[in-house]
Design an enzyme around this catalytic site. Structure first.
Site, PDB file in Angstrom:
ATOM      1  CB  VAL A   8      26.850  24.690 111.015  1.00 53.25           C
ATOM      2  CG1 VAL A   8      27.892  24.936 112.141  1.00 53.25           C
ATOM      3  CG2 VAL A   8      26.633  26.087 110.434  1.00 53.25           C
ATOM      4  CB  SER A   9      22.789  21.140 110.006  1.00 46.86           C
ATOM      5  OG  SER A   9      23.905  19.843 109.689  1.00 46.86           O
ATOM      6  CB  THR A  10      20.216  24.644 111.575  1.00 48.46           C
ATOM      7  OG1 THR A  10      20.783  24.157 113.016  1.00 48.46           O
ATOM      8  CG2 THR A  10      19.436  23.367 110.946  1.00 48.46           C
TER       9      THR A  10
END
Length: 222
Positions: A8-10
């Site tokens: 996941v990026s954030t």
């Protein structure tokens, strides 16, 4: 070995959704996941930081890699295609749950589909980035103040576990053990959440101070 890869990026994205999707797929197809590689980081970062290097080192011939979707493996079209080619050449089976038609990489048709999917995924990210920048620029030009207001609390994906985390910290349970117990998010994300929450950080600090005091008493007694 069957390995699941989750990225996941954030904090706005939920790695539990990806994990649930992979586990649901494995159950439906009578597969047993041996392990997961989970990371919370932008796809702009290096392969090592995204744990792609670890992924390649661990996977051997006849192993299987399961990913929620193609975009989890990278941001750049060529990087993704090269990685998939490298893993396929190594004899590793790839499964993309949301794009099952890409799970076989041994035909010209599938390679063309992969290139098209990668291109659209990359273009979509660039479009979203451009649109966001334009929106921020327009808001700034109109005099609107950007960013959160002073004292405004930002919601975290760990908030539902707040009381449970607090209870375990009061019992002097380590962050590593808490992460294993709640089985949610990443260790780094949980640690950051605790350190940035004034109440939880205070409990953690008090536990450390208590430990130091006990060590000092034991030292003096000896």
């Amino acid at each position: 070995m069957i390995l699941g890869y989750i990225r996941v990026s954030t904090d706005k994205q939920d790695n539990q959704k990806q994990k649930h999707l992979i586990l649901e797929y494995a159950h439906s197809n009578s597969l047993k996941i041996n392990d997961f590689i989970e990371v919370e980081i932008s796809s702009r970062k290096s392969e090592k930081l995204r744990k792609i290097t670890e992924l390649k080192d661990r996977l051997q011939k006849d192993d299987t890699l399961i990913v929620a979707e193609l975009s989890r493996l990278g941001r750049n079209m060529m990087d993704v295609m090269n990685l998939i080619q490298e893993l396929s050449d190594k004899g590793i089976k790839l499964i993309f749950i949301r794009q099952p038609e890409l799970s076989t990489f041994n035909s010209a048709h599938n390679k063309l589909l992969l290139a098209i999917y990668s291109y659209f995924a990359e273009s979509e990210r660039e479009f979203i980035s451009m649109r966001t920048k334009q929106g921020l620029a327009a808001a700034k030009a109109s005099g609107k103040k950007l960013g959160r207001k002073p004292g405004q609390k930002v919601k975290s994906k760990y908030d539902p576990y707040l009381e449970k985390i607090k209870e375990m910290l009061l019992k002097d349970v380590s962050i590593t053990s808490i992460h294993k117990i709640i089985e949610f998010g990443t260790y780094v994300g949980l640690r950051s959440y605790i350190l940035n929450n004034s109440e939880l950080n205070k409990i953690l600090t008090q536990n450390k101070d208590k430990t130091v005091s006990l060590l000092a008493i034991n030292y003096l007694d000896n």
